[in-house]
Scaffold this active site. Structure first.
Site, PDB file in Angstrom:
ATOM      1  N   TYR A  48       0.839  -1.204   0.000  1.00  0.00           N
ATOM      2  CA  TYR A  48       0.000   0.000   0.000  1.00  0.00           C
ATOM      3  C   TYR A  48       0.872   1.252   0.000  1.00  0.00           C
ATOM      4  CZ  TYR A  48      -3.403   3.299   2.127  1.00  0.00           C
ATOM      5  OH  TYR A  48      -4.217   4.365   2.432  1.00  0.00           O
TER       6      TYR A  48
ATOM      7  N   LYS B  79       0.901   4.219  -2.724  1.00  0.00           N
ATOM      8  CA  LYS B  79       0.562   5.591  -2.353  1.00  0.00           C
ATOM      9  C   LYS B  79       1.720   6.550  -2.643  1.00  0.00           C
ATOM     10  CE  LYS B  79      -3.659   5.100  -0.817  1.00  0.00           C
ATOM     11  NZ  LYS B  79      -4.811   5.768  -1.478  1.00  0.00           N
TER      12      LYS B  79
END
Length: 257
Positions: free
Chosen positions: A149, A153
């Site tokens: 993640y 991001k």
């Protein structure tokens, strides 16, 4: 005199509109006067929201996402602004990762966001104006777990900067919001399992609390409004001070002396 913070007459597309942050985004943009197009995976996720239009796609499927957005653009044209908000993670540490999990989290959080926004960026550039906001995470700025993640991001930050630099001449702006822990319903099951969880979380935050979804939404409204017309390619932590410094270190090491 019209306030530059208002969005009257503007249309904003919000992905992940049915989630905890997404619902606050819808409310805040509506309160600012914008017409809102909500996007999410299933119709039920958008029920009850004050929307002008809806788009359905699963961001885990970049090809399907791009096709759905292109159909919308062909029918309605480009929105004035986009908030790329959809995201998902479950792999909290490196030990939880394998090739399949890595690919899945990058597909949802980065490749899907690119597939959604790329055709819109092109349409905005042809029109000569537009604003994009990417909801990233403090995980893009430092490691707080969730490695796949975090990589995705961080990729959103790089992508937004590319848009800001290469499409700024066509009037397209792109900025990034990096929330810390946001008190959405996604925390409910964790707090039910461990009511003392926040005792370990909150000491890391200088404000002593989690961020509210409305605080993330307010930052997005600002970025999409004329109040930020000279701002592009920036990264704004909305994180209750987490990335300002290590409060836990100060408390445990320095104040404890």
């Amino acid at each position: 005199m019209t306030s530059p913070f208002r969005l009257d007459g503007k249309t904003v597309l919000i992905s992940g509109a049915g989630g905890g942050i997404g619902q606050s985004l819808v409310r805040s943009f509506r309160e600012a006067g914008a017409a809102v197009i909500g996007a999410d995976r299933e119709p039920g996720m958008l029920e009850g929201l004050d929307l002008t239009g809806k788009i359905l796609f699963d961001q885990a499927d970049p090809k399907g996402t791009r096709a759905a957005v292109e159909r919308h653009l062909a029918a309605f044209g480009a929105p004035d602004a986009v908030v790329s908000n959809a995201g998902f993670t479950r792999a909290e540490i490196l030990d939880h990762l394998d090739d399949e999990v890595w690919a899945s989290e990058l597909a949802i959080n980065l490749s899907g966001a690119y597939a959604m926004t790329d055709p819109i960026v092109a349409a905005m550039a042809r029109r000569g104006k537009g604003s994009l906001v990417f909801i990233s995470s403090v995980n893009a700025l430092g490691h707080y777990g969730n490695p796949a993640y975090s990589a995705a991001k961080a990729g959103l930050v790089a992508y937004a900067k590319a848009i800001a630099v290469e499409r700024g001449g066509q009037g397209v702006r792109a900025n990034v919001i990096c929330p810390g822990s946001v008190r959405t319903p996604a925390w409910d099951h964790r707090l039910e399992a461990d009511p003392t969880l926040l005792d370990n979380v909150l000491p890391h935050y200088p404000l002593g609390r989690m961020v509210l979804p409305s605080e993330v939404a307010n930052a997005a409204v600002f970025y999409c409004s004329d109040a930020s017309s000279g701002i592009t390619g920036t990264v704004l932590p909305v994180d209750a001070g987490l990335t300002a410094g290590n409060l836990r270190f100060v408390d445990d090491v320095l104040r404890a002396k």
